[in-house]
Design an enzyme around this catalytic site. Structure first.
Site, PDB file in Angstrom:
ATOM      1  N   ARG A  58      48.557  16.785  -4.154  1.00  0.00           N
ATOM      2  CA  ARG A  58      49.412  15.656  -4.568  1.00  0.00           C
ATOM      3  C   ARG A  58      49.358  15.423  -6.070  1.00  0.00           C
ATOM      4  O   ARG A  58      50.310  14.919  -6.657  1.00  0.00           O
ATOM      5  CB  ARG A  58      49.055  14.401  -3.761  1.00  0.00           C
ATOM      6  CG  ARG A  58      49.488  14.529  -2.292  1.00  0.00           C
ATOM      7  CD  ARG A  58      48.984  13.397  -1.424  1.00  0.00           C
ATOM      8  NE  ARG A  58      47.547  13.314  -1.351  1.00  0.00           N
ATOM      9  CZ  ARG A  58      46.771  13.971  -0.474  1.00  0.00           C
ATOM     10  NH1 ARG A  58      47.323  14.753   0.424  1.00  0.00           N
ATOM     11  NH2 ARG A  58      45.476  13.823  -0.486  1.00  0.00           N
ATOM     12  N   GLU A  95      32.255  15.229   0.403  1.00  0.00           N
ATOM     13  CA  GLU A  95      31.508  14.305   1.244  1.00  0.00           C
ATOM     14  C   GLU A  95      30.478  15.046   2.093  1.00  0.00           C
ATOM     15  O   GLU A  95      29.372  14.581   2.308  1.00  0.00           O
ATOM     16  CB  GLU A  95      32.495  13.545   2.144  1.00  0.00           C
ATOM     17  CG  GLU A  95      31.901  12.307   2.768  1.00  0.00           C
ATOM     18  CD  GLU A  95      32.945  11.469   3.489  1.00  0.00           C
ATOM     19  OE1 GLU A  95      32.518  10.596   4.255  1.00  0.00           O
ATOM     20  OE2 GLU A  95      34.148  11.689   3.295  1.00  0.00           O
TER      21      GLU A  95
END
Length: 175
Positions: A58, A95
């Site tokens: 994006r 993460e």
């Protein structure tokens, strides 16, 4: 219209407890998309910015539009193995583990003023890696810009700790 109102929230995606902030609705709204790009560009209008770097995927959409508005070049920051020419790479924290991203070694001339753009900053691992990668090839990273900040996750603070100002258009609580 606020920019926040054009961003769709999808609960429990990609896993339970996550509130996914989907900017495809903002991108699909011509007025909101234009406003977001204008607001990302605003602090640097009239200043010399050589390149805008966008993070896959994006960040390519937003970064390309910002680069166009600033009459700057565009640098794609890609996942490892996606660029065809000689690259420089860096490992960054996710993460749940580590990944690598890369840019072409000649994407930036030493000392060029670069702005990093992406849709969202959460924990900041990817953005931190991109800033360090751009600096590694000689860029002067002027700022990191995001449509969405999730401040509770601390990513913006991580980037600011590198001496890079962060511009964010919308903040959402939670993650």
């Amino acid at each position: 219209m606020t920019l926040a109102s054009t961003i769709r929230t999808i609960p429990d995606y990609p896993k339970p407890g996550i509130m996914f902030r989907d900017i495809t609705t903002l991108l699909g709204d011509a007025r909101a998309f234009r406003r977001a790009v204008d607001e990302l560009v605003q602090p640097w209008a009239g200043t010399k910015i050589d390149k805008v770097a966008g993070m896959e995927a994006r960040g390519f959409i937003l970064g390309g539009a910002v680069a166009h508005q600033l009459s700057a070049g565009f640098v794609p920051v890609r996942k490892k193995g996606k660029l065809p020419h000689t690259t420089v790479s860096i490992a960054y924290s996710l993460e749940y583990g580590v990944d690598e991203m890369e840019v072409h070694e000649d994407a930036v001339v030493k000392g060029e003023r670069v702005i990093l753009v992406d849709d969202l900053i959460a924990t900041g691992g990817t953005a931190e890696g991109a800033v360090k990668l751009l600096q590694k090839i000689g860029a002067e990273v002027i700022a990191a810009c995001f449509v969405i900040d999730l401040p509770e996750l601390g990513g913006a603070k991580k980037i600011e700790a590198l001496g890079v100002p962060v511009r964010r258009l919308v903040s959402f609580e939670g993650h």
